[in-house]
Design a protein around this motif. Sequence first.
Motif, PDB file in Angstrom:
ATOM      1  N   CYS A 150      -4.815   0.924   0.466  1.00 25.83           N
ATOM      2  CA  CYS A 150      -4.644   0.941   1.921  1.00 25.83           C
ATOM      3  C   CYS A 150      -5.379  -0.267   2.490  1.00 25.83           C
ATOM      4  CB  CYS A 150      -5.157   2.239   2.539  1.00 25.83           C
ATOM      5  SG  CYS A 150      -6.883   2.540   2.232  1.00 25.83           S
TER       6      CYS A 150
ATOM      7  N   GLY B 165      -9.861  12.594   5.245  1.00 22.34           N
ATOM      8  CA  GLY B 165      -9.631  11.167   5.065  1.00 22.34           C
ATOM      9  C   GLY B 165     -10.628  10.569   4.096  1.00 22.34           C
TER      10      GLY B 165
ATOM     11  N   THR C 260       0.819  -1.222   0.000  1.00 25.30           N
ATOM     12  CA  THR C 260       0.000   0.000   0.000  1.00 25.30           C
ATOM     13  C   THR C 260       0.855   1.275   0.000  1.00 25.30           C
ATOM     14  OG1 THR C 260      -0.111  -0.084   2.404  1.00 25.30           O
ATOM     15  CG2 THR C 260      -1.959  -1.070   1.206  1.00 25.30           C
ATOM     16  N   ASP C 261       2.101   1.197   0.446  1.00 27.83           N
ATOM     17  CA  ASP C 261       2.934   2.391   0.536  1.00 27.83           C
ATOM     18  C   ASP C 261       3.324   2.879  -0.873  1.00 27.83           C
ATOM     19  OD1 ASP C 261       4.882   4.135   2.228  1.00 27.83           O
ATOM     20  OD2 ASP C 261       6.069   3.334   0.575  1.00 27.83           O
TER      21      ASP C 261
ATOM     22  N   GLN D 211      -7.774  12.372  12.194  1.00 22.63           N
ATOM     23  CA  GLN D 211      -7.069  13.500  12.804  1.00 22.63           C
ATOM     24  C   GLN D 211      -7.749  13.787  14.143  1.00 22.63           C
ATOM     25  OE1 GLN D 211      -4.492  15.194  11.835  1.00 22.63           O
ATOM     26  NE2 GLN D 211      -4.244  14.573   9.695  1.00 22.63           N
TER      27      GLN D 211
ATOM     28  N   TYR E 269       3.017  13.683   2.454  1.00 23.65           N
ATOM     29  CA  TYR E 269       2.083  12.562   2.319  1.00 23.65           C
ATOM     30  C   TYR E 269       1.035  12.804   3.389  1.00 23.65           C
ATOM     31  CZ  TYR E 269       0.571   7.674   1.782  1.00 23.65           C
ATOM     32  OH  TYR E 269      -0.150   6.534   1.537  1.00 23.65           O
ATOM     33  N   LYS E 270      -0.093  13.369   2.961  1.00 25.35           N
ATOM     34  CA  LYS E 270      -1.027  13.913   3.951  1.00 25.35           C
ATOM     35  C   LYS E 270      -2.473  13.543   3.637  1.00 25.35           C
ATOM     36  CE  LYS E 270       1.837  17.867   5.136  1.00 25.35           C
ATOM     37  NZ  LYS E 270       1.991  19.312   5.006  1.00 25.35           N
ATOM     38  N   THR E 271      -3.308  13.883   4.602  1.00 27.39           N
ATOM     39  CA  THR E 271      -4.734  13.573   4.528  1.00 27.39           C
ATOM     40  C   THR E 271      -5.426  14.249   3.348  1.00 27.39           C
ATOM     41  OG1 THR E 271      -4.637  13.645   6.929  1.00 27.39           O
ATOM     42  CG2 THR E 271      -6.835  13.635   5.941  1.00 27.39           C
TER      43      THR E 271
ATOM     44  N   ILE F 258      -7.130   5.575   7.164  1.00 20.67           N
ATOM     45  CA  ILE F 258      -6.027   6.109   7.963  1.00 20.67           C
ATOM     46  C   ILE F 258      -6.611   6.617   9.287  1.00 20.67           C
ATOM     47  CG2 ILE F 258      -4.533   6.751   6.041  1.00 20.67           C
ATOM     48  CD1 ILE F 258      -5.599   9.672   6.501  1.00 20.67           C
TER      49      ILE F 258
ATOM     50  N   VAL G 232      -8.201   8.559   3.139  1.00 16.75           N
ATOM     51  CA  VAL G 232      -6.917   8.159   2.546  1.00 16.75           C
ATOM     52  C   VAL G 232      -5.954   9.341   2.572  1.00 16.75           C
ATOM     53  CG1 VAL G 232      -7.892   6.396   1.018  1.00 16.75           C
ATOM     54  CG2 VAL G 232      -7.719   8.763   0.210  1.00 16.75           C
ATOM     55  N   LYS G 233      -4.692   9.017   2.241  1.00 20.59           N
ATOM     56  CA  LYS G 233      -3.677  10.069   2.131  1.00 20.59           C
ATOM     57  C   LYS G 233      -3.226  10.150   0.683  1.00 20.59           C
ATOM     58  CE  LYS G 233      -1.121   9.755   6.488  1.00 20.59           C
ATOM     59  NZ  LYS G 233       0.215   9.498   6.990  1.00 20.59           N
TER      60      LYS G 233
END
Length: 624
Positions: free
Chosen positions: A417, A449, A298-299, A424, A463-465, A421, A451-452
């Motif tokens: 994913c 979200g 997934t990364d 927050q 690499y963010k929301t 995730i 996902v990011k």
Amino acid sequence: MKEKVAILDCGGQYTKVIDRKVRELGVYTDILPLGAELEKIKDYSALILSGGPSSVWSEGAPKYDAAIFDIGKPILGICYGMQLINEHFGGRVLPQVKTEYGQTEIEIDTSCPLFDGLDASQKVLMSHGDAVKVLADGFKCVGKTGDVVAAIYDSERKIVGVQFHPEVELSENGVKMLENFLRGICGLKEVYALEDRIETSVKMIRERVGDGKVIVLVSGGVDSAVTAALLVRALKPEQVYAIHIDHGLMRKNESDLICANLYKLGLTQMRRINAENEFFNTALDIDGVHYDTLSNTTDPEQKRDIIGYMFFDVTNKAAKEINLDFETAYLAQGTLRPDLIESGNPDVSGYAHKIKKHHNDVDIIRALRDRGHVIETNWDWHKDEVRQVARLLGLDEEIASRQPFPGPGLGVRLICCDGAIPDQPREKVEAVEKFVESESGGSLTVRLGPVKSVGVQGDNRSYKTLSTLYGGGIDGADFDMISKIAREIPNKFDYINRVAYCVSDGAHDADGVECAGMHICRETADLLREIDAIVTKNIMNKRIAQCFAVLFPMSVDKGKKYSCAIRAVLTSDFMTASSAMPGVDFTIDALKNTVDEIKAAVGDKISMIFYDVTGKPPATVEWE
Ligand code: XMP
């Protein structure tokens, strides 16, 4: 070419920009280190000394052969380059009390040939902490900001220096000044056209390959097609082997189209390899690191590593089958300058931070490159130049104007994913909700979200929301307001880098989102292929540089696991981009048709459809 200019690199971040601008003016250039051998430098018609981070008076200042100033060549010094000239000829450069940085207005002496045809007041980009305090013998000050020296000129020796950066767009008449230097002060007459670059490239290929063999990896895009066409032009047909790998992540019907076009190019030896199973289901050990299969990964960067490695692995096997290997044969690929800059390739930019690893610059390719076994015909070109070359080489317009497609293909558009995730913290979510509510007068809601995605902020990777906005679907959308809010959200909330607006539905509650995870497999790739074909058919037009679909796991409906996003951007160099505006850059009807057709074709699987409204920065064009 008899006339050529050496750009002596003093370590400046804009050296490559000087190179590009001078070439655009039709003058052949080479970038050499400041300390290059005098004998080599003597071959050039003129020299440009770039900017640089050092101070001329400091211990660590780059070394050079002082005789470069005695060989009678016209010289332009830019920023550090000007300070070096002044210091060399006996003037003084000292730290300035107030650093100049940003666009600045200067007064120039219009009788200096560098400023021929320009007004006395000019806007230029300044970026320096040192300044000329005592002018060198024989030099005249021909430009000033207040009492700071902005330009110097010695008409006898034809040496001119500017404290500012004429090569960047913030210097409004910078290109004219460069032209005045090249054509006026240096008196250069020849025009180095794209045709000459083709010939230079053909010559380079012949010199390097000789009677050897080259394997060219053809992805289907314009870059590798140009590389293949140049190889065909430079070498005998039996020296060139083209390989097209279908990794199961190509667009709809793409492999068929590519192969048909390649035959037209005159490539006689071509192999098409269907390698979906290998790409999706091979576990790997790369440099001692274990990688699970692509369908279990997934990364984003690991996905890129695996796809990059598999390309090489499958190519190697294919090469062996035709009795070739990279100990003897060369590997040719269509790598462009921005790919290498963004991969943090040290050969292109010692300063660039890695944003995402491009498949054609993975470690194994870098190692081959170090051994001189990679031929990159487009190494020095930007996308727009490659398209022009494609037309000059007689490639079909369908290929020349083809929108770019990333090497890892749909792999970077399937946002994988195992589950949502982590949320927050509540106060962070509420801060964004409050902001969106007040900015939109209550007409929009927001979700963060599940996902990011990847972005680029302040020259660094992020690499963010993902954040999603909801209003009245397409009919109720005020895209001006949505874009404005989308610009502000990542600026205000540093945990967000991308904003997408829901075009398939009206408002939603913030609750009730499910994310069952997603992986690369035939089902998800087929689904995205279908949606992507609909998006491209309806939205792509001449204004838009790239347009595609992204699939991600997000649902508000039972039984529908995924949502998708439409991405369309305007850009010429892909280093920065803006999101195409519905109703301006393409019609609202095109957007409506896209949504209707997606619902009709795959509505049983797709919960929501979004339009990505983020620029680059803060997002990247691709989501991964
Ligand atoms: P980003 O997402 O970095 O994309 O803003 C800029 C351009 O590069 C393309 N891209 C790639 N091209 N190999 C490629 O050949 C890659 O690994 C790759 N990743 C992104 C992207 O499609 C866009 O045109």
